[in-house]
Write an enzyme that holds these catalytic residues in place. Structure first.
Site, mmCIF file in Angstrom:
data_model
loop_
_atom_site.group_PDB
_atom_site.id
_atom_site.type_symbol
_atom_site.label_atom_id
_atom_site.label_comp_id
_atom_site.label_asym_id
_atom_site.label_seq_id
_atom_site.Cartn_x
_atom_site.Cartn_y
_atom_site.Cartn_z
ATOM 1 C CG HIS A 153 5.542 0.217 -3.523
ATOM 2 N ND1 HIS A 153 5.610 -1.000 -2.882
ATOM 3 C CD2 HIS A 153 6.820 0.644 -3.668
ATOM 4 C CE1 HIS A 153 6.873 -1.295 -2.645
ATOM 5 N NE2 HIS A 153 7.629 -0.332 -3.105
ATOM 6 C CG ASP A 172 -2.079 -0.986 1.033
ATOM 7 O OD1 ASP A 172 -2.219 -1.526 -0.089
ATOM 8 O OD2 ASP A 172 -2.809 -1.232 2.001
#
Ligand code: PAF
Length: 291
Positions: A33, A31
């Protein structure tokens, strides 16, 4: 989402982009990224993510071979998150010949902290990021690249590189994404056993405690004598070691240059960052906290 493997393919896909917004990654997306990508999508006309596990930034004993490669999963996540273009070069696309030209960052910034424990790491990072920037942004009037604050020193090194090479790219910082319990999201978290995962938050807790103690040490950390700060840092290292970690560093630094705060720096409030790196079992984790 369109996918390019080679630089010519990527440049073709981006031929109409005026302000690409780029998120470089090594894959195994989480999450954190995806939060970088969400930011990128707000900031450019075409969002681009790259997935490339960059051999140049790993030391021989590090986890290049075992680094998690989850391409199909990553593609699905990027597609669902609205990424426009994925650049997923093979090693021979990015390094068709040995990369003998390198981007060597300023030692004053890059040879301390991570650079001390991972010599050559930032040369590997700068070299690949420069190459990725060239692939994505060449010929563009402007662009934006989003980096997470979790890799605090990396963000600073890249900012300086872009500034010194006068690249027309805005470097945007995104806050560290954390799990519900506060653990900084990292692809390397997947190496942790269940017991280690339960223990992993101790690094962030150690940073918070060190920051609080430093701020409470009579006056601001910037005014705290270096010896007093060093004592607090040693105590924090000892405590983390006693909890079963092998810490590389836990330290309070100036946000501006990552050097130790100096007595003449003013009150220090809002200008410092506590950084740490430590190994739990065979997994090396890093984290930081701005104070
Ligand atoms: O932060 C990372 O994942 C890597 O260091 C980067 C910036 C993608 C370069 O390989």
């Amino acid at each position: 989402m369109l996918i390019a493997h080679s630089i010519p393919e990527l440049r073709h896909l981006l031929r109409h982009a005026q302000r690409p917004a780029f998120v470089p990654t090594m894959g195994n997306l989480h999450d954190g990224h995806l939060a970088l990508l969400a930011k990128a999508r707000e900031l450019g006309d075409v969002s681009v993510a790259s997935i490339f596990v960059n051999r140049l930034q790993f030391l021989p004993h590090e986890d290049f071979d075992s680094y998690p490669r989850t391409q199909a999963d990553d593609e699905a996540k990027l597609r669902a998150a609205g990424c426009d273009v994925l650049f997923a070069p093979r090693e021979t696309d990015l390094y068709p010949e040995p990369q003998t030209f390198k981007v060597v960052p300023d030692a004053a910034l890059a040879d301390l902290l991570e650079g001390e424990f991972r010599p050559g790491f930032f040369t590997g990072v700068c070299t690949v990021v420069m190459k990725l920037f060239s692939a994505v942004f060449a010929g563009k009037p402007e662009g934006v690249a989003v980096f997470g604050k979790k890799d605090y020193q990396q963000l600073m090194v890249i900012r300086r590189m872009v500034q010194q090479f006068v690249l027309p790219i805005d470097i945007v910082a995104a806050d560290t994404s954390r799990a519900e319990d506060g653990l900084a999201l990292s692809s390397r978290n997947r190496y942790l056993s269940a017991d280690e995962r339960a223990q992993a938050l101790q690094l962030a807790q150690a940073l918070r405690a060190l920051g609080t103690q430093a701020l409470a040490a009579g006056h601001s950390p910037a005014g705290t004598p270096a010896s007093a700060l060093a004592e607090l840092e040693s105590a924090a290292l000892a405590q983390l070691s006693a909890q079963g970690w092998q810490p590389d560093y836990l330290t309070v630094r100036r946000r501006s240059d990552l050097l130790a705060p100096q007595p003449g720096d003013g009150d220090g409030a809002g200008s410092l960052v506590v950084l740490g790196a430590a190994r739990l079992g065979s997994t090396r984790l890093i984290d930081n906290l701005e104070i």
